[in-house]
Design a protein around this motif. Structure first.
Motif, PDB file in Angstrom:
ATOM      1  N   TYR A  53       0.873  -1.099   0.080  1.00 50.11           N
ATOM      2  CA  TYR A  53       0.039  -0.040  -0.161  1.00 50.11           C
ATOM      3  C   TYR A  53       0.858   1.059   0.023  1.00 50.11           C
ATOM      4  CZ  TYR A  53      -3.332   3.635   0.995  1.00 50.11           C
ATOM      5  OH  TYR A  53      -4.047   4.831   1.295  1.00 50.11           O
ATOM      6  N   ASP A  54       0.558   2.249  -0.932  1.00 55.11           N
ATOM      7  CA  ASP A  54       1.083   3.436  -1.036  1.00 55.11           C
ATOM      8  C   ASP A  54      -0.007   4.590  -0.825  1.00 55.11           C
ATOM      9  OD1 ASP A  54       3.631   5.220  -1.769  1.00 55.11           O
ATOM     10  OD2 ASP A  54       2.096   5.634  -3.253  1.00 55.11           O
ATOM     11  N   PRO A  55       0.213   5.395  -0.095  1.00 57.45           N
ATOM     12  CA  PRO A  55      -0.915   6.518   0.198  1.00 57.45           C
ATOM     13  C   PRO A  55      -1.192   7.096  -1.395  1.00 57.45           C
ATOM     14  CG  PRO A  55       0.603   6.753   1.882  1.00 57.45           C
ATOM     15  CD  PRO A  55       1.251   5.797   0.829  1.00 57.45           C
ATOM     16  N   ASP A  56      -0.086   7.370  -2.136  1.00 58.78           N
ATOM     17  CA  ASP A  56      -0.551   7.935  -3.706  1.00 58.78           C
ATOM     18  C   ASP A  56      -1.160   6.847  -4.696  1.00 58.78           C
ATOM     19  OD1 ASP A  56       0.122  10.515  -2.782  1.00 58.78           O
ATOM     20  OD2 ASP A  56       2.458   9.675  -3.235  1.00 58.78           O
ATOM     21  N   GLN A  57      -0.661   5.781  -4.501  1.00 61.79           N
ATOM     22  CA  GLN A  57      -1.284   5.036  -5.436  1.00 61.79           C
ATOM     23  C   GLN A  57      -2.201   3.585  -5.008  1.00 61.79           C
ATOM     24  OE1 GLN A  57       1.968   3.189  -8.124  1.00 61.79           O
ATOM     25  NE2 GLN A  57       3.350   4.900  -7.581  1.00 61.79           N
ATOM     26  N   GLY A  58      -2.318   3.750  -3.886  1.00 57.69           N
ATOM     27  CA  GLY A  58      -3.351   2.875  -3.430  1.00 57.69           C
ATOM     28  C   GLY A  58      -2.744   1.267  -3.079  1.00 57.69           C
ATOM     29  N   PHE A  59      -3.542   0.458  -2.917  1.00 56.83           N
ATOM     30  CA  PHE A  59      -3.117  -0.982  -2.966  1.00 56.83           C
ATOM     31  C   PHE A  59      -2.629  -1.569  -4.256  1.00 56.83           C
ATOM     32  CE2 PHE A  59      -5.840  -0.703   0.764  1.00 56.83           C
ATOM     33  CZ  PHE A  59      -5.236  -1.412   1.729  1.00 56.83           C
ATOM     34  N   ASN A  60      -1.690  -2.251  -4.348  1.00 59.14           N
ATOM     35  CA  ASN A  60      -1.027  -2.789  -5.425  1.00 59.14           C
ATOM     36  C   ASN A  60      -0.657  -4.169  -5.185  1.00 59.14           C
ATOM     37  OD1 ASN A  60      -0.672  -0.531  -8.044  1.00 59.14           O
ATOM     38  ND2 ASN A  60      -0.014   0.081  -6.016  1.00 59.14           N
ATOM     39  N   SER A  61      -0.848  -5.250  -6.135  1.00 64.34           N
ATOM     40  CA  SER A  61      -0.416  -6.779  -5.944  1.00 64.34           C
ATOM     41  C   SER A  61       0.308  -7.013  -7.160  1.00 64.34           C
ATOM     42  CB  SER A  61      -1.769  -7.403  -5.561  1.00 64.34           C
ATOM     43  OG  SER A  61      -2.494  -7.417  -6.757  1.00 64.34           O
ATOM     44  N   ALA A  62       0.962  -8.263  -6.892  1.00 64.56           N
ATOM     45  CA  ALA A  62       1.709  -8.960  -7.601  1.00 64.56           C
ATOM     46  C   ALA A  62       1.617 -10.673  -7.320  1.00 64.56           C
ATOM     47  CB  ALA A  62       3.155  -8.776  -7.885  1.00 64.56           C
ATOM     48  N   ARG A  63       1.110 -11.350  -8.219  1.00 66.68           N
ATOM     49  CA  ARG A  63       1.204 -12.754  -7.739  1.00 66.68           C
ATOM     50  C   ARG A  63       1.596 -13.543  -9.001  1.00 66.68           C
ATOM     51  NH1 ARG A  63      -5.084 -13.433  -6.043  1.00 66.68           N
ATOM     52  NH2 ARG A  63      -5.362 -12.068  -7.991  1.00 66.68           N
ATOM     53  N   ARG A  64       2.344 -14.488  -8.797  1.00 63.60           N
ATOM     54  CA  ARG A  64       3.151 -15.245  -9.656  1.00 63.60           C
ATOM     55  C   ARG A  64       3.515 -16.787  -9.426  1.00 63.60           C
ATOM     56  NH1 ARG A  64       2.581 -10.799 -11.362  1.00 63.60           N
ATOM     57  NH2 ARG A  64       3.984  -9.304 -12.313  1.00 63.60           N
ATOM     58  N   PHE A  65       3.249 -17.792 -10.379  1.00 61.48           N
ATOM     59  CA  PHE A  65       3.841 -18.825  -9.971  1.00 61.48           C
ATOM     60  C   PHE A  65       5.278 -19.301 -10.001  1.00 61.48           C
ATOM     61  CE2 PHE A  65      -0.113 -19.712 -12.321  1.00 61.48           C
ATOM     62  CZ  PHE A  65      -1.079 -20.536 -11.099  1.00 61.48           C
ATOM     63  N   GLY A  66       5.991 -19.955  -9.372  1.00 66.72           N
ATOM     64  CA  GLY A  66       7.278 -20.269  -9.337  1.00 66.72           C
ATOM     65  C   GLY A  66       8.000 -19.926  -7.902  1.00 66.72           C
ATOM     66  N   TYR A  67       9.070 -19.538  -7.963  1.00 66.20           N
ATOM     67  CA  TYR A  67      10.154 -19.146  -6.801  1.00 66.20           C
ATOM     68  C   TYR A  67      10.115 -17.575  -6.646  1.00 66.20           C
ATOM     69  CZ  TYR A  67      12.252 -23.784  -6.589  1.00 66.20           C
ATOM     70  OH  TYR A  67      12.545 -25.328  -6.320  1.00 66.20           O
ATOM     71  N   VAL A  68      10.407 -17.462  -5.525  1.00 65.71           N
ATOM     72  CA  VAL A  68      10.337 -15.778  -5.062  1.00 65.71           C
ATOM     73  C   VAL A  68      11.605 -15.390  -6.038  1.00 65.71           C
ATOM     74  CG1 VAL A  68      10.827 -14.255  -3.124  1.00 65.71           C
ATOM     75  CG2 VAL A  68       9.561 -16.320  -2.853  1.00 65.71           C
ATOM     76  N   ARG A  69      12.777 -15.994  -5.960  1.00 64.90           N
ATOM     77  CA  ARG A  69      13.832 -15.301  -6.732  1.00 64.90           C
ATOM     78  C   ARG A  69      13.506 -15.166  -8.246  1.00 64.90           C
ATOM     79  NH1 ARG A  69      16.761 -21.399  -6.446  1.00 64.90           N
ATOM     80  NH2 ARG A  69      16.057 -22.120  -8.494  1.00 64.90           N
ATOM     81  N   ASP A  70      12.607 -16.015  -8.754  1.00 65.25           N
ATOM     82  CA  ASP A  70      12.579 -15.753 -10.114  1.00 65.25           C
ATOM     83  C   ASP A  70      11.410 -14.666 -10.378  1.00 65.25           C
ATOM     84  OD1 ASP A  70      14.427 -17.970 -10.595  1.00 65.25           O
ATOM     85  OD2 ASP A  70      12.838 -19.409 -10.627  1.00 65.25           O
ATOM     86  N   ASN A  71      10.852 -14.300  -9.716  1.00 65.77           N
ATOM     87  CA  ASN A  71       9.819 -13.388  -9.841  1.00 65.77           C
ATOM     88  C   ASN A  71       9.925 -11.858  -9.146  1.00 65.77           C
ATOM     89  OD1 ASN A  71       7.846 -14.982 -11.392  1.00 65.77           O
ATOM     90  ND2 ASN A  71       7.801 -16.340  -9.678  1.00 65.77           N
ATOM     91  N   PHE A  72      10.060 -12.128  -7.820  1.00 62.01           N
ATOM     92  CA  PHE A  72      10.092 -10.755  -7.061  1.00 62.01           C
ATOM     93  C   PHE A  72      11.525 -10.196  -6.711  1.00 62.01           C
ATOM     94  CE2 PHE A  72       6.217 -13.458  -5.925  1.00 62.01           C
ATOM     95  CZ  PHE A  72       5.390 -12.404  -6.269  1.00 62.01           C
ATOM     96  N   THR A  73      12.418 -10.475  -7.653  1.00 60.57           N
ATOM     97  CA  THR A  73      13.485  -9.630  -7.576  1.00 60.57           C
ATOM     98  C   THR A  73      13.695  -8.704  -8.998  1.00 60.57           C
ATOM     99  OG1 THR A  73      14.724 -11.463  -8.852  1.00 60.57           O
ATOM    100  CG2 THR A  73      14.975 -11.357  -6.440  1.00 60.57           C
ATOM    101  N   LYS A  74      12.506  -8.839  -9.808  1.00 61.46           N
ATOM    102  CA  LYS A  74      12.690  -8.211 -10.992  1.00 61.46           C
ATOM    103  C   LYS A  74      12.065  -6.519 -11.001  1.00 61.46           C
ATOM    104  CE  LYS A  74      11.853 -12.509 -13.460  1.00 61.46           C
ATOM    105  NZ  LYS A  74      10.833 -12.942 -14.280  1.00 61.46           N
TER     106      LYS A  74
END
Length: 487
Positions: A53-74
């Protein structure tokens, strides 16, 4: 063809189904959550998600299949998740999803309420989810996923309470089973454990102004957070700014923490109930050596989960410890259906025998559990093919004879080897010279209960071993599951 498949040779292990993490009061909170989820990856490797959550942009989400290292480091993913407040989740399929790989089943789940948005991430399993789902659908709820956890969002929507924390309380008072929940509003980070405290949840301090919630202490370690304490069974904490409020929204109950967290699920560098997981597992090996000694030349772990217990067995027995089996550290998940030829290679894709060490030796193999027994047979064949004179299995948990309904991926009872065979029959079926499991009393002693298990008042949930369920699995009973007859 399903795009992401669990490794086909890992289906003989029990799997924890989820890990949860949340942080508030830090810049780029989503990056902290990604690190925390990376440390919790062992609790769920099928998929992951983050809501920020960011006050300016509101709620944002990202959901992915696979490992954390392959998705949430980009950067193209993480740049979409600004803010000082975020929560995340890693998962295997939950009981309600029946193995679904739909992206809609990936948590955290989000709901927009009259007083603002809220997201929740749930570790555990609701044992009355089917009944609740029927009731909610009949009253007009429209479900987007097959996960039992979505029931919590719908129950929150039905509540007449005026703020999100109170609606969470309302919702969780309706559910049965095991839950450790991390939730967030626009300003608050919230953590809740079920009254029995079946699944873990801990609180940490991040610098001077931040706070974190994590399934395990290893998640705090990776972000440099100070471990403050465990969230108590039946406790709800609400964190806003630099203030942590504690509530007790449920009727008091006797704690029944999952003992298999000590045996296998949690990382060995985590702390549970004030005890080092590594030390408990090493002590399990000590107890095993006392209960089930055997003449042999080497004590070898089945890596990696059998390693601490094998060290303890070696130390207590005086038999040398050796790495008789080497694990291929790069054997991850499979993303395509393997060919029959590759499938027939079986466990050799993941484990290989140290032949020069094993040949001619009487070998004690220490593993954490036996579920179906199929992997144990393959490992035994590998050891004998390498020229071992004898193979003895020592198992760092009692026989797994009952399924878990509290957040663990367990086969139905008929597929559990210990549900259909005696210990001697299992020994003959696996084809080893001897097979011994630690006793339930021995496991309790290793976990710090000097007198063993108090049958009238056990400290832990051990239903997978004893068949004594502290929370009736009402949905499964409705489907025909037969509980253990009263003694």
């Amino acid at each position: 063809m399903r795009p992401f498949l669990s490794h086909p040779f890992d289906d003989d292990k029990l799997k924890e189904e989820c890990g949860v993490f949340g942080v508030v009061g830090v810049s780029d909170a989503a990056n902290f959550v990604a690190l925390g989820l990376h440390a919790l990856q062992h609790r769920g490797q099928e998929a992951g998600g983050i809501v920020a959550y960011d006050p300016d942009q509101g709620f944002n989400s990202a959901r992915r299949f696979g490992y954390v290292r392959d998705n949430f480091t980009k950067p193209d993913v993480m740049d979409t998740l600004p803010g000082q407040l975020a929560i995340g989740h890693v998962r295997y399929s939950t009981a309600g999803s029946k193995g679904s790989t739909a992206i809609r089943d990936v948590q955290p789940f989000f709901g927009e309420f009259s007083m603002g948005g809220a997201a929740i991430a749930h570790n555990g399993n609701l044992t009355n989810a089917a009944a609740l789902r029927r009731e909610l659908i009949e009253r007009g709820s429209i479900f987007q996923s097959s996960s039992d956890s979505e029931c919590i969002i719908h129950l929150m929507a039905r509540s007449i309470q005026k703020n999100i924390p109170e609606r969470i309380k309302d919702a969780l008072r309706r559910v049965e089973g095991a839950f450790s929940v991390v939730a967030m509003t626009r300003t608050k980070l919230i953590g809740v454990r079920d009254p029995l405290g079946v699944r873990p949840l801990v609180l940490g301090r991040v610098g001077d102004s931040g706070w974190a919630l994590s399934s395990e202490t290893c998640g705090l370690d990776i972000i440099g957070a100070e471990f403050i304490r465990e969230i108590d069974p039946g406790e709800m904490v609400v964190i806003e700014g630099n203030k942590v409020e504690s509530f007790r929204p449920f009727a008091p109950a006797k704690s029944r923490f999952c003992i298999f967290e000590h045996v296998y699920f949690s990382r060995p560098d985590s702390i549970l109930g004030g005890r080092s997981v590594y030390e408990t597992r090493r002590q399990i090996g000590v107890e095993l050596a006392r209960e089930a000694p055997v003449d042999a030349d080497l004590v070898c772990p089945v890596p990696d989960s059998g390693t601490p217990a094998a060290i303890g067995y070696s130390q207590e027995s005086g038999i040398p410890y050796a790495m008789g089996i080497i694990r291929n550290q790069y054997m991850g998940r499979t993303f395509i259906e393997p060919t029959e030829q590759i499938r027939n290679m079986g466990v050799r894709l993941k484990l290989n025998v140290n032949r020069a060490l094993i040949k001619g030796k009487r070998v004690i193999l220490v593993d954490d559990s036996v579920v179906r027994g199929t992997t144990s047979r393959k490992i035994k064949d590998m050891i004998l093919d390498a020229g071992a004179a004898e193979v003895h299995f020592r198992i760092a948990s009692p026989p797994t004879a009952w399924p878990c309904f509290y957040g663990v991926d367990t086969p139905e009872r008929s597929k559990l080897l210990a549900a259909t065979m005696s210990e001697d029959e299992m020994r003959d079926w696996i084809g080893v010279d001897s097979l011994k499991f630690i006793s339930l009393d021995g496991l309790y002693r290793a976990a710090g209960e000097a007198q063993g298990r108090d049958a009238a008042n056990p400290r832990y949930c051990d239903a997978c071993f004893s068949g004594e369920y502290p929370i009736a699995p009402s949905d499964k009973i409705e489907e025909g599951f037969e509980m253990k007859a009263a003694q």
